[in-house]
Design a protein around this motif. Structure first.
Motif, PDB file in Angstrom:
ATOM      1  N   ALA A 250      79.137  38.731 -21.958  1.00  0.00           N
ATOM      2  CA  ALA A 250      78.455  39.796 -22.689  1.00  0.00           C
ATOM      3  C   ALA A 250      79.442  40.936 -22.893  1.00  0.00           C
ATOM      4  N   GLY A 251      79.218  41.731 -23.923  1.00  0.00           N
ATOM      5  CA  GLY A 251      80.094  42.873 -24.175  1.00  0.00           C
ATOM      6  C   GLY A 251      79.892  43.964 -23.143  1.00  0.00           C
ATOM      7  N   THR A 252      80.809  44.914 -23.111  1.00  0.00           N
ATOM      8  CA  THR A 252      80.759  45.974 -22.094  1.00  0.00           C
ATOM      9  C   THR A 252      79.453  46.752 -22.148  1.00  0.00           C
ATOM     10  N   ARG A 253      79.003  47.106 -23.335  1.00  0.00           N
ATOM     11  CA  ARG A 253      77.778  47.884 -23.463  1.00  0.00           C
ATOM     12  C   ARG A 253      76.593  47.139 -22.854  1.00  0.00           C
ATOM     13  N   THR A 254      76.506  45.846 -23.126  1.00  0.00           N
ATOM     14  CA  THR A 254      75.407  45.029 -22.598  1.00  0.00           C
ATOM     15  C   THR A 254      75.510  44.886 -21.092  1.00  0.00           C
ATOM     16  N   ARG A 255      76.721  44.640 -20.593  1.00  0.00           N
ATOM     17  CA  ARG A 255      76.901  44.479 -19.146  1.00  0.00           C
ATOM     18  C   ARG A 255      76.542  45.763 -18.414  1.00  0.00           C
ATOM     19  N   GLN A 256      77.008  46.887 -18.939  1.00  0.00           N
ATOM     20  CA  GLN A 256      76.735  48.161 -18.282  1.00  0.00           C
ATOM     21  C   GLN A 256      75.242  48.451 -18.253  1.00  0.00           C
ATOM     22  N   ALA A 257      74.563  48.201 -19.359  1.00  0.00           N
ATOM     23  CA  ALA A 257      73.124  48.458 -19.414  1.00  0.00           C
ATOM     24  C   ALA A 257      72.380  47.596 -18.401  1.00  0.00           C
ATOM     25  N   GLU A 258      72.794  46.338 -18.274  1.00  0.00           N
ATOM     26  CA  GLU A 258      72.150  45.428 -17.324  1.00  0.00           C
ATOM     27  C   GLU A 258      72.411  45.861 -15.882  1.00  0.00           C
ATOM     28  N   LEU A 259      73.632  46.248 -15.581  1.00  0.00           N
ATOM     29  CA  LEU A 259      73.972  46.675 -14.225  1.00  0.00           C
ATOM     30  C   LEU A 259      73.250  47.973 -13.851  1.00  0.00           C
ATOM     31  N   GLN A 260      73.143  48.884 -14.795  1.00  0.00           N
ATOM     32  CA  GLN A 260      72.452  50.140 -14.512  1.00  0.00           C
ATOM     33  C   GLN A 260      70.951  49.916 -14.338  1.00  0.00           C
ATOM     34  N   ARG A 261      70.399  48.978 -15.104  1.00  0.00           N
ATOM     35  CA  ARG A 261      68.956  48.731 -15.039  1.00  0.00           C
ATOM     36  C   ARG A 261      68.568  47.975 -13.778  1.00  0.00           C
ATOM     37  N   THR A 262      69.397  47.002 -13.368  1.00  0.00           N
ATOM     38  CA  THR A 262      69.011  46.129 -12.254  1.00  0.00           C
ATOM     39  C   THR A 262      69.748  46.423 -10.954  1.00  0.00           C
ATOM     40  N   LYS A 263      70.958  46.954 -11.033  1.00  0.00           N
ATOM     41  CA  LYS A 263      71.757  47.181  -9.820  1.00  0.00           C
ATOM     42  C   LYS A 263      72.025  48.655  -9.555  1.00  0.00           C
ATOM     43  N   TYR A 264      71.675  49.510 -10.494  1.00  0.00           N
ATOM     44  CA  TYR A 264      71.719  50.970 -10.318  1.00  0.00           C
ATOM     45  C   TYR A 264      73.132  51.510 -10.093  1.00  0.00           C
ATOM     46  N   PHE A 265      74.108  50.949 -10.799  1.00  0.00           N
ATOM     47  CA  PHE A 265      75.443  51.534 -10.746  1.00  0.00           C
ATOM     48  C   PHE A 265      76.167  51.294 -12.064  1.00  0.00           C
ATOM     49  N   THR A 266      77.199  52.087 -12.291  1.00  0.00           N
ATOM     50  CA  THR A 266      78.065  51.937 -13.461  1.00  0.00           C
ATOM     51  C   THR A 266      79.347  51.252 -13.012  1.00  0.00           C
ATOM     52  N   CYS A 267      79.655  50.137 -13.629  1.00  0.00           N
ATOM     53  CA  CYS A 267      80.852  49.394 -13.238  1.00  0.00           C
ATOM     54  C   CYS A 267      82.097  50.127 -13.717  1.00  0.00           C
TER      55      CYS A 267
END
Length: 496
Positions: A250-267
């Motif tokens: 997935a692209g960076t924007r998609t990965r970041q949104a998923e991580l922030q929504r489910t894991k609560y951090f910014t990679c």
């Protein structure tokens, strides 16, 4: 040497606990093995068998457990005495008369199943309190971030209230404990072989996230969903062991949104901080104002950041890029509903051509289309492997190699993704070589060289697929690849 000796756990304020190699690891070497504390349906899964996890009919008349009435396939229902995963919840549901409510569409998410995995964790906690205290209780649940949001409220109704009231757990499990378990699962659980199933793996949960991994893992359903993690590349002593909590393609924007929504951090990994995604331009758009420019985010970790051309002064708001991607993705998603046949393949090719003037060649949307085309070429009427003209054999080879260029950067070394692509790549190379030989355009020695190239691809492929559980599709493909390798070697041996 025991796998526990191959990594050690460190801790820091920014990352919490994380694992590092306790000695040099060779690519392919087992770093650790992990048994799930509990395994069960993922959030939003469609109806599935609560024992073997195969899809089932959730509508009226579908197969059900003969004791509690919840979904079981016919085979598992006939062997209810041998159930392992469904046994404890079955007794609870039967005791309290908790029935499964039939659904209207078995292809849609079944909210009723969202309670199953948290319930299994709670029951495992009671059955094995020592392991809970040693491995699970300290896992991050992000209570503060989750408290009161929409997901929290839905869980409070669909899971917490249901388990405490309908299932009779009020005296055994507090609301706080159940929400803690839900949070632990949301933050720490990993896919247990299929996207419909998740497992809570304590050792896996310790490993740091990165969008470029150095670990590869396999899950073995036939061994209680045991997870085996290997070094994907050579890893030096003291190096951080990294897995991924999101989808690498997935692209960076998609990965970041998923991580922030489910894991609560910014990679903040090197890939996420680089607008070019390590030179792949996996999220880059072609500039529509100049000939050679690429439009990239000025700050990839910020969805509001401006996007700018690398060759001219053209700028775009992040929201406009997001909208363009959304429109293109929606067009691709529609194709997923098409019948698995020639029209589907031809539609993907049309869309690929359509987006060519807008996206960088290795853009993640192009990469997803390539995956769909690779799956279709050689498998549908009119496009079977032996029917493909040379130009389409070359097309499939090109598609595979383009994805491998991306995989080699984001998932380097030995991985399931690489193994599957190598298998897809070897077949058109063999058929094309045979076709050119029969036409007289390829001599004996060049033919042998081409086939030896395919042999090397299959050898690498089978090495990695041998790590897969034999009961899985990848395990089945391992056997097919071995047979193909034997036959191909025989063919090469008889060539002059």
């Amino acid at each position: 040497m025991m796998s526990a000796e191959l990594y050690k756990v460190l801790e820091c304020p920014e990352m919490g606990r994380y694992g590092v190699a306790s000695r040099d690891l060779r690519a392919g070497e087992i770093a650790y093995e992990d048994t799930p504390f509990a395994v069960g349906p993922s959030v939003g899964s469609a109806p599935l068998c609560l024992e073997c996890a195969c899809p089932v009919d959730g509508c009226a008349g579908g197969a059900r457990c003969p004791r509690c009435g919840w979904p079981l396939c016919e085979e598992c229902g006939a062997e209810i005495e041998a159930s392992v995963y469904h046994k404890a919840e079955c007794e609870l549901f039967a005791k309290h008369g908790v029935k499964f409510q039939n659904v209207e569409d078995s292809s849609e998410a079944c909210v009723q199943l969202d309670c199953i995995t948290p319930l299994r964790v709670l029951l495992a906690k009671e059955a094995n309190p020592d392991r809970w205290n040693a491995e699970i209780v300290m896992m991050e649940d992000h209570r503060a971030e989750r408290d009161g949001n929409a997901f929290w409220k839905a869980d409070q109704s669909n899971v917490v209230a249901f388990l405490r009231d309908s299932c009779g757990l009020k005296d055994r499990c507090s609301e706080e404990l159940i929400q803690k378990v839900i949070g632990i699962l949301d933050v720490n659980a990993f896919e247990a072989h299929t996207c419909s199933l998740r497992g809570l793996y304590p050792k896996m949960g310790i490993m740091a996230h990165s969008c470029v991994t150095n670990l590869a893992h396999t899950v073995h359903p036939s061994k209680g969903y045991r997870l085996i993690a290997r070094a994907a590349v050579d890893i030096e002593e003291g190096a951080m062991l990294c897995t991924t909590y999101t989808h690498l393609l997935a692209g960076t924007r998609t990965r970041q949104a998923e991580l922030q929504r489910t894991k609560y951090f910014t990679c903040q990994c090197k890939r996420c901080l680089d607008p070019t995604e390590l030179g792949t331009h996996f999220s880059s758009m072609k500039c529509q104002k100049c000939d050679n420019g690429l439009v990239e985010s000025t700050k990839p970790t910020d969805e509001e950041a401006e996007w700018k051309c690398t060759h001219c002064e053209h700028k775009l708001k992040g929201a406009l890029i997001a909208k363009a991607i959304q429109v293109m993705q929606a067009e691709i998603d529609e194709l997923a509903y098409m019948e698995y046949g020639p029209e589907r393949l031809e539609s993907f090719e049309r869309v690929f051509k359509k987006f060519r003037s807008v996206l960088h060649p290795l853009h993640f949307i192009n990469t997803s289309i390539r995956h769909s085309l690779i799956e279709l070429y050689g498998r549908i009427p009119g496009y079977m492997m032996q029917e493909l003209p040379d130009i389409l054999l070359e097309r499939k080879i090109e598609l595979c190699k383009d994805i491998l260029r991306v995989i080699d950067v984001f998932e380097p070394g030995k991985s399931r993704s690489r193994a599957m692509l190598l298998y897809e790549l070897h077949a058109p190379i063999v058929v094309l070589a045979q076709s050119e030989f029969s036409q007289g355009s390829l001599g004996g020695e060049p033919l042998k060289k081409r086939l030896q190239e395919a042999v090397q691809l299959l050898e690498e492929c089978t090495e990695m697929l041998e790590w897969e559980d034999p009961t899985t599709p990848e395990g089945t493909l391992a056997d097919v690849a071995k047979q193909s390798l034997v036959q191909l070697k025989r063919t090469v041996q008889v060539l002059p």
